[in-house]
Structure formats: structure tokens, C-alpha cells
Design an enzyme around this catalytic site. Structure first.
Site, PDB file in Angstrom:
ATOM      1  N   ASP A   9       0.672  -1.116   0.304  1.00 39.33           N
ATOM      2  CA  ASP A   9      -0.143  -0.144   0.287  1.00 39.33           C
ATOM      3  C   ASP A   9       1.099   1.413   0.132  1.00 39.33           C
ATOM      4  OD1 ASP A   9      -1.785   1.823   0.172  1.00 39.33           O
ATOM      5  OD2 ASP A   9      -1.440   1.679   2.409  1.00 39.33           O
ATOM      6  N   SER A  10       0.038   2.251  -0.327  1.00 39.52           N
ATOM      7  CA  SER A  10       1.252   3.573  -0.135  1.00 39.52           C
ATOM      8  C   SER A  10       1.365   4.087   0.783  1.00 39.52           C
ATOM      9  CB  SER A  10       0.672   4.405  -0.687  1.00 39.52           C
ATOM     10  OG  SER A  10      -0.832   4.795   0.281  1.00 39.52           O
ATOM     11  N   TYR A  41      -0.169   7.957  -2.731  1.00 41.34           N
ATOM     12  CA  TYR A  41      -0.815   8.193  -3.567  1.00 41.34           C
ATOM     13  C   TYR A  41      -1.433   8.785  -4.841  1.00 41.34           C
ATOM     14  CZ  TYR A  41       2.737   3.907  -3.370  1.00 41.34           C
ATOM     15  OH  TYR A  41       3.068   2.869  -3.343  1.00 41.34           O
ATOM     16  N   GLY A  42      -2.950   9.059  -4.317  1.00 45.21           N
ATOM     17  CA  GLY A  42      -3.920   9.503  -4.837  1.00 45.21           C
ATOM     18  C   GLY A  42      -3.473  11.032  -5.556  1.00 45.21           C
ATOM     19  N   CYS A  72      -4.377  -0.611  -2.259  1.00 43.46           N
ATOM     20  CA  CYS A  72      -4.363   0.471  -2.369  1.00 43.46           C
ATOM     21  C   CYS A  72      -5.414   0.474  -3.871  1.00 43.46           C
ATOM     22  CB  CYS A  72      -3.024   0.840  -2.665  1.00 43.46           C
ATOM     23  SG  CYS A  72      -2.648   2.647  -3.163  1.00 43.46           S
ATOM     24  N   THR A  74      -5.978   2.643  -4.751  1.00 44.35           N
ATOM     25  CA  THR A  74      -5.801   3.612  -6.430  1.00 44.35           C
ATOM     26  C   THR A  74      -4.651   2.898  -6.575  1.00 44.35           C
ATOM     27  OG1 THR A  74      -5.387   5.512  -4.239  1.00 44.35           O
ATOM     28  CG2 THR A  74      -4.599   6.254  -6.081  1.00 44.35           C
ATOM     29  N   GLU A 150      -1.561   9.353   8.123  1.00 45.30           N
ATOM     30  CA  GLU A 150       0.150   8.816   7.729  1.00 45.30           C
ATOM     31  C   GLU A 150       0.782   9.845   9.094  1.00 45.30           C
ATOM     32  OE1 GLU A 150       1.695   6.666   5.892  1.00 45.30           O
ATOM     33  OE2 GLU A 150       0.362   6.205   5.387  1.00 45.30           O
ATOM     34  N   CYS A 182     -11.189   3.773  -0.054  1.00 42.25           N
ATOM     35  CA  CYS A 182      -8.939   3.898  -0.134  1.00 42.25           C
ATOM     36  C   CYS A 182      -9.566   3.198   1.448  1.00 42.25           C
ATOM     37  CB  CYS A 182      -8.864   5.473   0.264  1.00 42.25           C
ATOM     38  SG  CYS A 182      -7.196   5.795   1.264  1.00 42.25           S
ATOM     39  N   HIS A 184      -7.014   3.477   3.497  1.00 40.73           N
ATOM     40  CA  HIS A 184      -6.598   4.353   5.331  1.00 40.73           C
ATOM     41  C   HIS A 184      -8.262   4.755   5.630  1.00 40.73           C
ATOM     42  CE1 HIS A 184      -2.134   5.013   3.420  1.00 40.73           C
ATOM     43  NE2 HIS A 184      -2.417   5.362   4.269  1.00 40.73           N
TER      44      HIS A 184
HETATM   45  N1  DGL Z   1      -4.469   3.032   0.747  1.00 40.14           N
HETATM   46  C1  DGL Z   1      -5.079   4.060  -0.978  1.00 40.14           C
HETATM   47  C2  DGL Z   1      -5.979   3.650  -1.388  1.00 40.14           C
HETATM   48  O1  DGL Z   1      -6.370   2.370  -0.769  1.00 40.14           O
HETATM   49  C3  DGL Z   1      -3.952   5.256  -1.338  1.00 40.14           C
HETATM   50  C4  DGL Z   1      -4.121   6.046  -0.200  1.00 40.14           C
HETATM   51  C5  DGL Z   1      -3.137   7.253  -1.281  1.00 40.14           C
HETATM   52  O2  DGL Z   1      -2.226   7.329  -0.446  1.00 40.14           O
HETATM   53  O3  DGL Z   1      -2.959   8.252  -1.266  1.00 40.14           O
HETATM   54  O4  DGL Z   1      -6.586   4.627  -2.323  1.00 40.14           O
END
Ligand code: DGL
Length: 261
Positions: A9-10, A41-42, A72, A74, A150, A182, A184
Site C-alpha cells: 500500500d502507499s 498515491y491518490g 490500495c 488507487t 500517515e 481507500c 486508509h
Molecule cells: N490507501 C490507498 C487507497 O486505498 C491510497 C491512499 C493514498 O496514498 O492516496 O487508495
């Protein structure tokens, strides 16, 4: 086969998926990459998301992983087609659970909270078009949420303010389901419930991903032959503090290390 399941994951969000995976598959070994250095990552371009996904995949392959969970949304929506086409091991991805939300909705309105990278991806657009024809869909980018998570600022007023800005307008549309797109965001469920109340159903895909992982392992005859508990190795490319905190209430043995990637 006693090779590990790879997960990336990011950052720390995919631990919400990992927890579901080890609940269902307690004898499996896992290796988790938290690419926190490159989060979020988004907010990145599809090309950057793909490059980061390839980097994570190569590292997990070098560690002998038998399957990879792209934990993830994204990365899945922007890179999984490429990964599946270019590597021979199975990949399990995660996408916003629009289909169950749309099918179960009684008010005919659902909310989706996800990253910009997910909401603007072709895969998301395709899925949304297929399942939400007669449904009002309120899509909302969760800009700013991932960096706060984060940083371990889950209970900060800054985070609550952002959630209020993103979620309150959805209430005017009488949504009865909120899709968390997401990995997170499941860590924000207590805060989200305070804003939207208990009557709106919150859907995340963690348990579904675990079930799918089990099915893929069975189908490919890759299930672990262990009869004792699996071993779990976590790698992060920033400090280990926040990642360790996310895992503090987990009862299995695991180790968290810093690694350059
Ligand atoms: N946890 C990630 C997701 O499910 C990405 C969050 C990010 O880094 O923007 O999209």
C-alpha cells in the site's frame, strides 16, 4: 506452498486489509510494504502510480511472494491490469465496493469517499457506469486525509474538519450507504460515524479481499502447508513508529523494519 503472501500500500492503510487476511488465513506468512515515503498515491499521475506499483511488486517478488495483494484502491484502479499482464503470479486488488452499495440502497443514493487517483481512473468509471445507472452517486475526493492518517493524527481537529466538509453535503442527498474507497479510511470509521450517524451503512472491502485471496490460493494450489501460525514481516521506508502503532493491538507475532525502497 510455504511462500509468503505479499501486500503493498502507499502506507499504513493496507494494514486494514492485512488484518482481515490473517484472520481468515492464520497459517499464511505475509510480507507487507508500507510505501509511506511516496504517499499519498491518490494525488499522483497514473504513470507515477504505475511506476510505484511496479517498484513494490518487484521488491515483493525478490522476497519470494507467491501472490500479491494490492491493498490500495488507487494502485489497483491504476495499475492492476498492467501487473496482471506482465507478471506470472496472481494479483488480488481492491476497488471501491460500489456494486453492493448500489444493490442494497433503498434511498437510491450512495456516497463514495476515495482518492482523486481512484475516482479519476478508467476502472472506477467503468464500474460506476455499470452499477449506478438508476442511483444517485455522490463522489467525494478525500484530499488531505491520507497525509494526516500517515502522520498518526487520526483524532486531530484538522481531520474532523476535513471529514465534516466531505461528508455533510452527502447527507442532503439522503444517502443510506457510504463506500470507503481507500484502505486508509476504515481507521476513520469512529470519526465518520460521529458525523453521519449510525443509520448510514459504511462499506469497506477488507473482508471481501481476504475471501478473494483465499479463493485464489485454493484455485492455484498455493495454500500454506503450515499447521502453526504464520510469520509476518512489515517493511516501511520512513520511520516505524506510526506503522507499529497501527499494529499494536494485533495478537500475532510480527516484526516491523525500516527498508530503503
Ligand atoms: N490507501 C490507498 C487507497 O486505498 C491510497 C491512499 C493514498 O496514498 O492516496 O487508495
Amino acid at each position: 506452498m510455504n511462500k509468503p503472501i505479499g501486500i503493498f500500500d502507499s502506507g499504513i492503510g493496507g494494514t486494514s486489509i492485512w488484518k482481515e487476511v490473517i484472520k481468515l488465513l492464520p497459517n499464511e506468512d505475509t510480507i507487507y510494504l508500507a510505501d509511506s515515503k511516496h504517499a499519498p498515491y491518490g494525488e499522483k499521475s497514473p504513470k507515477e502510480i504505475l511506476e510505484l506499483s511496479i517498484k513494490n511488486t518487484e521488491l515483493l517478488l525478490s522476497k519470494g511472494c507467491k501472490v500479491i495483494i494490492v491493498a490500495c484502491n488507487t494502485a489497483t484502479t491504476n495499475a492492476i491490469d498492467y501487473l496482471r499482464a506482465n507478471y506470472s503470479i496472481p494479483f488480488i486488488g481492491i476497488e471501491p465496493a460500489i456494486k453492493p452499495a448500489a444493490l442494497l440502497s433503498k434511498t437510491g443514493a450512495i456516497g463514495i469517499l476515495a482518492t482523486k487517483g481512484t475516482l479519476s481512473s478508467e476502472l472506477f468509471e467503468k464500474t460506476a457506469a455499470a452499477y449506478t445507472k438508476n442511483i444517485t452517486t455522490i463522489e467525494q475526493e478525500g484530499e488531505g486525509l491520507v497525509p494526516l492518517i500517515e502522520s498518526g493524527l487520526l483524532n486531530s481537529s484538522e481531520l474532523t474538519n476535513l471529514l465534516e466538509t466531505y461528508l455533510k453535503p452527502m447527507l442532503q442527498f439522503n444517502i443510506d450507504h457510504l463506500v470507503l474507497g481507500c484502505t486508509h479510511y476504515p481507521y476513520l470509521i469512529p470519526q465518520i460515524k460521529k458525523i453521519i450517524g449510525e443509520h448510514i451503512v459504511i462499506i469497506d472491502s477488507g473482508a471481501a479481499v481476504a475471501k478473494q485471496t483465499k479463493a485464489i490460493l485454493e484455485k492455484n494450489k498455493l495454500l500454506s502447508l503450515r499447521t502453526n501460525a504464520g510469520q509476518h514481516q512489515f517493511y516501511t521506508n520512513i520511520n516505524t513508529i506510526v506503522l507499529s502503532k497501527m499494529l499494536h493491538n494485533v495478537s500475532v507475532k510480527l516484526s516491523v523494519e525500516k527498508l530503503k525502497f
